[in-house]
Design a protein around this motif. Structure first.
Motif, PDB file in Angstrom:
ATOM      1  N   MET A   1       0.795  -1.185  -0.047  1.00 28.39           N
ATOM      2  CA  MET A   1      -0.254   0.082   0.103  1.00 28.39           C
ATOM      3  C   MET A   1       0.946   1.260   0.080  1.00 28.39           C
ATOM      4  SD  MET A   1      -3.052   0.854   2.617  1.00 28.39           S
ATOM      5  CE  MET A   1      -4.087  -0.382   2.306  1.00 28.39           C
ATOM      6  N   SER A   2       0.608   2.146  -0.708  1.00 23.93           N
ATOM      7  CA  SER A   2       1.428   3.636  -0.931  1.00 23.93           C
ATOM      8  C   SER A   2       1.440   4.322   0.474  1.00 23.93           C
ATOM      9  CB  SER A   2       0.894   4.253  -1.909  1.00 23.93           C
ATOM     10  OG  SER A   2      -0.235   4.859  -1.932  1.00 23.93           O
ATOM     11  N   ASP A   3       2.286   4.865   0.693  1.00 25.70           N
ATOM     12  CA  ASP A   3       2.300   5.911   1.693  1.00 25.70           C
ATOM     13  C   ASP A   3       1.097   6.900   1.830  1.00 25.70           C
ATOM     14  OD1 ASP A   3       4.696   5.087   2.870  1.00 25.70           O
ATOM     15  OD2 ASP A   3       5.750   6.777   1.917  1.00 25.70           O
ATOM     16  N   LEU A   4       0.396   7.343   0.874  1.00 22.02           N
ATOM     17  CA  LEU A   4      -0.541   8.009   0.411  1.00 22.02           C
ATOM     18  C   LEU A   4      -1.801   7.325   1.073  1.00 22.02           C
ATOM     19  CD1 LEU A   4      -1.832  10.728  -0.094  1.00 22.02           C
ATOM     20  CD2 LEU A   4      -1.930  10.150  -2.775  1.00 22.02           C
ATOM     21  N   LYS A   5      -2.124   6.140   0.407  1.00 23.11           N
ATOM     22  CA  LYS A   5      -3.290   5.413   0.936  1.00 23.11           C
ATOM     23  C   LYS A   5      -3.082   5.001   2.485  1.00 23.11           C
ATOM     24  CE  LYS A   5      -5.211   2.968  -2.982  1.00 23.11           C
ATOM     25  NZ  LYS A   5      -5.521   1.761  -3.660  1.00 23.11           N
ATOM     26  N   SER A   6      -1.870   4.605   2.769  1.00 22.00           N
ATOM     27  CA  SER A   6      -1.705   4.226   4.365  1.00 22.00           C
ATOM     28  C   SER A   6      -2.394   5.441   5.091  1.00 22.00           C
ATOM     29  CB  SER A   6      -0.307   3.956   4.590  1.00 22.00           C
ATOM     30  OG  SER A   6       0.189   2.715   3.878  1.00 22.00           O
ATOM     31  N   ALA A   7      -1.865   6.506   4.872  1.00 19.69           N
ATOM     32  CA  ALA A   7      -2.136   7.867   5.646  1.00 19.69           C
ATOM     33  C   ALA A   7      -3.635   8.038   5.640  1.00 19.69           C
ATOM     34  CB  ALA A   7      -1.450   8.904   5.196  1.00 19.69           C
ATOM     35  N   ALA A   8      -4.277   7.950   4.446  1.00 19.95           N
ATOM     36  CA  ALA A   8      -5.657   8.261   4.235  1.00 19.95           C
ATOM     37  C   ALA A   8      -6.387   7.095   5.115  1.00 19.95           C
ATOM     38  CB  ALA A   8      -5.887   7.951   2.601  1.00 19.95           C
ATOM     39  N   TYR A   9      -5.867   5.703   5.154  1.00 16.28           N
ATOM     40  CA  TYR A   9      -6.615   4.844   6.048  1.00 16.28           C
ATOM     41  C   TYR A   9      -6.085   4.811   7.335  1.00 16.28           C
ATOM     42  CZ  TYR A   9      -8.419   2.724   1.519  1.00 16.28           C
ATOM     43  OH  TYR A   9      -9.155   2.404   0.394  1.00 16.28           O
ATOM     44  N   GLY A  10      -5.227   5.646   7.667  1.00 16.18           N
ATOM     45  CA  GLY A  10      -4.878   5.826   9.057  1.00 16.18           C
ATOM     46  C   GLY A  10      -3.885   4.652   9.505  1.00 16.18           C
ATOM     47  N   ALA A  11      -3.205   3.920   8.654  1.00 10.13           N
ATOM     48  CA  ALA A  11      -2.437   2.940   8.770  1.00 10.13           C
ATOM     49  C   ALA A  11      -1.047   3.611   8.727  1.00 10.13           C
ATOM     50  CB  ALA A  11      -2.315   1.800   7.886  1.00 10.13           C
TER      51      ALA A  11
ATOM     52  N   LYS B   1      -6.028  15.081   8.237  1.00  9.91           N
ATOM     53  CA  LYS B   1      -5.257  15.732   9.333  1.00  9.91           C
ATOM     54  C   LYS B   1      -4.191  14.848  10.003  1.00  9.91           C
ATOM     55  CE  LYS B   1      -8.841  13.610  12.635  1.00  9.91           C
ATOM     56  NZ  LYS B   1      -9.931  14.130  13.287  1.00  9.91           N
ATOM     57  N   HIS B   2      -4.076  13.489   9.430  1.00 10.38           N
ATOM     58  CA  HIS B   2      -2.932  12.793   9.963  1.00 10.38           C
ATOM     59  C   HIS B   2      -1.850  12.580   8.892  1.00 10.38           C
ATOM     60  CE1 HIS B   2      -5.675  11.614  13.314  1.00 10.38           C
ATOM     61  NE2 HIS B   2      -6.508  11.029  12.485  1.00 10.38           N
ATOM     62  N   MET B   3      -1.891  13.300   7.742  1.00  7.44           N
ATOM     63  CA  MET B   3      -0.943  13.263   6.805  1.00  7.44           C
ATOM     64  C   MET B   3       0.009  13.857   7.168  1.00  7.44           C
ATOM     65  SD  MET B   3      -3.065  13.000   3.264  1.00  7.44           S
ATOM     66  CE  MET B   3      -4.219  11.732   2.977  1.00  7.44           C
ATOM     67  N   THR B   4       1.265  13.682   6.721  1.00 11.66           N
ATOM     68  CA  THR B   4       2.644  14.612   6.812  1.00 11.66           C
ATOM     69  C   THR B   4       2.383  15.606   5.642  1.00 11.66           C
ATOM     70  OG1 THR B   4       3.857  13.331   5.051  1.00 11.66           O
ATOM     71  CG2 THR B   4       4.096  12.823   7.461  1.00 11.66           C
ATOM     72  N   ASP B   5       2.979  16.725   5.608  1.00 15.90           N
ATOM     73  CA  ASP B   5       2.851  17.639   4.596  1.00 15.90           C
ATOM     74  C   ASP B   5       3.453  17.066   3.623  1.00 15.90           C
ATOM     75  OD1 ASP B   5       1.850  19.642   6.086  1.00 15.90           O
ATOM     76  OD2 ASP B   5       3.524  20.801   6.578  1.00 15.90           O
ATOM     77  N   ASP B   6       4.222  16.219   3.318  1.00 18.46           N
ATOM     78  CA  ASP B   6       4.845  15.562   2.068  1.00 18.46           C
ATOM     79  C   ASP B   6       3.770  14.870   1.363  1.00 18.46           C
ATOM     80  OD1 ASP B   6       7.301  16.662   2.493  1.00 18.46           O
ATOM     81  OD2 ASP B   6       8.133  14.754   3.217  1.00 18.46           O
ATOM     82  N   LEU B   7       2.937  13.978   2.199  1.00 18.59           N
ATOM     83  CA  LEU B   7       1.920  13.181   1.629  1.00 18.59           C
ATOM     84  C   LEU B   7       0.710  14.339   1.302  1.00 18.59           C
ATOM     85  CD1 LEU B   7       1.934  10.249   4.092  1.00 18.59           C
ATOM     86  CD2 LEU B   7       2.483  10.192   1.732  1.00 18.59           C
ATOM     87  N   ARG B   8       0.632  15.408   1.992  1.00 14.77           N
ATOM     88  CA  ARG B   8      -0.562  16.036   1.496  1.00 14.77           C
ATOM     89  C   ARG B   8      -0.249  16.960   0.208  1.00 14.77           C
ATOM     90  NH1 ARG B   8      -1.474  19.608   7.153  1.00 14.77           N
ATOM     91  NH2 ARG B   8      -2.672  17.642   8.397  1.00 14.77           N
ATOM     92  N   LEU B   9       1.222  17.280  -0.021  1.00  9.07           N
ATOM     93  CA  LEU B   9       1.394  17.752  -1.340  1.00  9.07           C
ATOM     94  C   LEU B   9       1.309  16.789  -2.312  1.00  9.07           C
ATOM     95  CD1 LEU B   9       4.658  19.909  -0.142  1.00  9.07           C
ATOM     96  CD2 LEU B   9       2.622  20.763  -0.918  1.00  9.07           C
ATOM     97  N   HIS B  10       1.694  15.342  -2.179  1.00 11.58           N
ATOM     98  CA  HIS B  10       1.433  14.336  -2.906  1.00 11.58           C
ATOM     99  C   HIS B  10       0.066  13.929  -3.572  1.00 11.58           C
ATOM    100  CE1 HIS B  10       2.546  10.708  -5.092  1.00 11.58           C
ATOM    101  NE2 HIS B  10       1.520  10.073  -4.612  1.00 11.58           N
TER     102      HIS B  10
END
Length: 98
Positions: A1-11, A69-78
């Motif tokens: 699972m990509s970092d973006l999906k992991s963050a979106a799912y909270g994992a 709200k749980h994503m890092t700024d890098d993931l938000r930019l992605h």
């Protein structure tokens, strides 16, 4: 699972400490400067399209909205870059539809 999906799912993305986005850093001049955070792409048109599963306002999925709200700024930019690509794709698909 990509970092973006992991963050979106909270994992793999623990919530930051309360007020973490409000933490100030002291520069050598002694002045407190807020750490920049990436603003949400929400434009207050919050309705999920039944066909695409995307918000018609910001083009995010429910999980991406919840995980913002749980994503890092890098993931938000992605994600914001990905939203631009989604918009182009949806516009192209709509142009093909009679």
């Amino acid at each position: 699972m990509s970092d973006l999906k992991s963050a979106a799912y909270g994992a793999e993305c623990a919530p930051t400490s309360p007020g973490a986005s409000d933490i100030k850093q002291t520069e050598s001049s002694g002045i407190d400067t807020p750490i920049a955070a990436v603003s949400s792409p929400c434009i207050d048109i919050c309705k999920i399209d039944g066909n695409t599963g995307l918000c018609i306002g910001c083009l995010r999925t429910r999980d991406e909205i919840r995980g913002w709200k749980h994503m890092t700024d890098d993931l938000r930019l992605h994600l914001i870059d990905e939203l631009s690509q989604r918009k182009v794709k949806l516009e192209a698909e709509n142009a093909e539809t009679p």
